[in-house]
Scaffold this active site. Sequence first.
Site, PDB file in Angstrom:
ATOM      1  N   GLY A  16     -47.980   1.983  77.930  1.00 55.28           N
ATOM      2  CA  GLY A  16     -49.010   1.258  77.175  1.00 55.28           C
ATOM      3  C   GLY A  16     -50.274   1.107  78.005  1.00 55.28           C
TER       4      GLY A  16
ATOM      5  NE  ARG B 280     -67.422   5.943  92.522  1.00 59.03           N
ATOM      6  CZ  ARG B 280     -68.255   5.178  91.814  1.00 59.03           C
ATOM      7  NH1 ARG B 280     -68.533   3.954  92.226  1.00 59.03           N
ATOM      8  NH2 ARG B 280     -68.799   5.626  90.698  1.00 59.03           N
TER       9      ARG B 280
ATOM     10  N   GLY C  81     -41.222   1.776  82.886  1.00 55.49           N
ATOM     11  CA  GLY C  81     -40.803   3.114  82.458  1.00 55.49           C
ATOM     12  C   GLY C  81     -41.509   4.186  83.268  1.00 55.49           C
TER      13      GLY C  81
ATOM     14  CB  THR D  54     -47.513  -3.044  82.170  1.00 53.05           C
ATOM     15  OG1 THR D  54     -46.959  -3.686  81.017  1.00 53.05           O
ATOM     16  CG2 THR D  54     -46.866  -3.628  83.402  1.00 53.05           C
TER      17      THR D  54
ATOM     18  CD  GLU E  43     -47.818 -29.220  70.410  1.00 57.13           C
ATOM     19  OE1 GLU E  43     -48.316 -28.161  69.980  1.00 57.13           O
ATOM     20  OE2 GLU E  43     -48.478 -30.096  71.014  1.00 57.13           O
TER      21      GLU E  43
ATOM     22  CB  SER F  44     -52.246 -29.091  66.044  1.00 58.83           C
ATOM     23  OG  SER F  44     -52.389 -29.302  67.423  1.00 58.83           O
TER      24      SER F  44
HETATM   25  P1  ATP Z   1     -45.373  -0.568  79.210  1.00 57.86           P
HETATM   26  O1  ATP Z   1     -44.811  -1.613  80.133  1.00 57.86           O
HETATM   27  O2  ATP Z   1     -46.793  -0.793  78.898  1.00 57.86           O
HETATM   28  O3  ATP Z   1     -44.498  -0.307  78.003  1.00 57.86           O
HETATM   29  P2  ATP Z   1     -44.130   1.670  80.551  1.00 57.86           P
HETATM   30  O4  ATP Z   1     -44.583   2.484  81.700  1.00 57.86           O
HETATM   31  O5  ATP Z   1     -42.926   0.801  80.780  1.00 57.86           O
HETATM   32  O6  ATP Z   1     -45.374   0.830  80.063  1.00 57.86           O
HETATM   33  P3  ATP Z   1     -42.582   3.504  78.923  1.00 57.86           P
HETATM   34  O7  ATP Z   1     -42.856   4.099  77.585  1.00 57.86           O
HETATM   35  O8  ATP Z   1     -41.305   2.767  79.101  1.00 57.86           O
HETATM   36  O9  ATP Z   1     -43.854   2.634  79.304  1.00 57.86           O
HETATM   37  O10 ATP Z   1     -42.602   4.689  80.019  1.00 57.86           O
HETATM   38  C1  ATP Z   1     -43.726   5.526  80.130  1.00 57.86           C
HETATM   39  C2  ATP Z   1     -43.300   6.947  80.310  1.00 57.86           C
HETATM   40  O11 ATP Z   1     -42.602   7.125  81.552  1.00 57.86           O
HETATM   41  C3  ATP Z   1     -42.345   7.506  79.283  1.00 57.86           C
HETATM   42  O12 ATP Z   1     -42.952   7.823  78.066  1.00 57.86           O
HETATM   43  C4  ATP Z   1     -41.826   8.746  80.003  1.00 57.86           C
HETATM   44  O13 ATP Z   1     -42.771   9.773  79.947  1.00 57.86           O
HETATM   45  C5  ATP Z   1     -41.733   8.254  81.434  1.00 57.86           C
HETATM   46  N1  ATP Z   1     -40.341   7.868  81.730  1.00 57.86           N
HETATM   47  C6  ATP Z   1     -39.723   6.701  81.475  1.00 57.86           C
HETATM   48  N2  ATP Z   1     -38.437   6.742  81.857  1.00 57.86           N
HETATM   49  C7  ATP Z   1     -38.222   7.990  82.349  1.00 57.86           C
HETATM   50  C8  ATP Z   1     -37.093   8.689  82.898  1.00 57.86           C
HETATM   51  N3  ATP Z   1     -35.911   8.102  83.011  1.00 57.86           N
HETATM   52  N4  ATP Z   1     -37.282   9.971  83.312  1.00 57.86           N
HETATM   53  C9  ATP Z   1     -38.462  10.569  83.201  1.00 57.86           C
HETATM   54  N5  ATP Z   1     -39.569   9.970  82.697  1.00 57.86           N
HETATM   55  C10 ATP Z   1     -39.448   8.716  82.261  1.00 57.86           C
END
Ligand code: ATP
Length: 324
Positions: free
Chosen positions: A13, A27, A106, A128, A190, A218
């Site tokens: 994201g 830079r 991820g 993130t 709250e 509220s």
């Molecule tokens: P956010 O926290 O904003 O969701 P994120 O980095 O956790 O960001 P993900 O969609 O979970 O977002 O992961 C981003 C990308 O990382 C995935 O779309 C994929 O390309 C890569 N990725 C995640 N897990 C793996 C994995 N086990 N092996 C290879 N690539 C991966």
Amino acid sequence: MRPKRIGILTSGGDAPGMNAAIRAAVRTAIHYQIKIFGFKHGYNGVINGDIIELKRNSVANTIQRGGTILGTARSTEFKTDPGMAKAKKTLKKHKIDALIVIGGDGSMKGAHEFTKKYRIKIIGLPGTIDNDLFGTDFTIGFDTAINSALEAVDKIRDTASSLERLFFIEVMGRYAGFIGLAVGLAGGAEDVLIPETPTDINGLAKQINRNIKKGKKSNIVIVSEGDEAGNAFIIGEKIKAILDEDYRVAVLGYIQRGGSPSASDRILASKLGYAAVYGLKKDMHGCMVGEINKKIVYTPFEKTYSRKKKIDPDIYTIIKILAE
Ligand code: ATP
């Protein structure tokens, strides 16, 4: 060995401050006479060879811009063996000897898998809004996201108190309640419902009832989208079934992702973008750079996504006491 040609990408994201991090890395690399290249749309850009050289001017006038100038993506292909092999080929073709990956847990997992399989030198940056990465006190984008959410909560409070209404405000956080807790405390909510703690619907109903009897104008309850008892609409219905109290729901959604990064996010992104290149220059890799207690720290990839960053239970206690 000091890298000569670095690649950089944003993944997962988007988060405000990603551009400030790219700018700082570009830079810094140029300062150390290292060439730096941007890959478009996350790992997809590495797979498809979607690459551009980044010069000093490529990142001019970007520190204040939300989103990411490189684009981002969730790449399913990168999770496959052929996808990763293509990515490796691209790096070889362009003689890229190290990578900087900006993203969430991820993205750090993906970086770790790539490193394990092909011994690619990678440093990660926590980008993130969720703030759920182990190895840094704050992630790039979190501060802006909570400020954006807070602006909305303040506006909703005006109408909530004028109409004496009960509001459930849903904030982002599928698996983590950091946004919910921060917005709840700063917004004078709250109560806050987050995925990390069990939600007691009957207890919440009793509390709202007491608040109404006390004459509170509220009642604002912040709901993390991933709360195990349901989203804001479901919680609202559950409370209505007990109290027969009219309520409204506001889902803040993507406004939390956008906008110009706050001062804190720009500062963090600039420090970490610098520290990523500095780390690579010192032959550090296989880790994410973060900031803990105002100090730059490098945490091995595996820890960043396998260890769960803990919420501060004191914040929850403070919210409850201040809302009495
Ligand atoms: P956010 O926290 O904003 O969701 P994120 O980095 O956790 O960001 P993900 O969609 O979970 O977002 O992961 C981003 C990308 O990382 C995935 O779309 C994929 O390309 C890569 N990725 C995640 N897990 C793996 C994995 N086990 N092996 C290879 N690539 C991966």
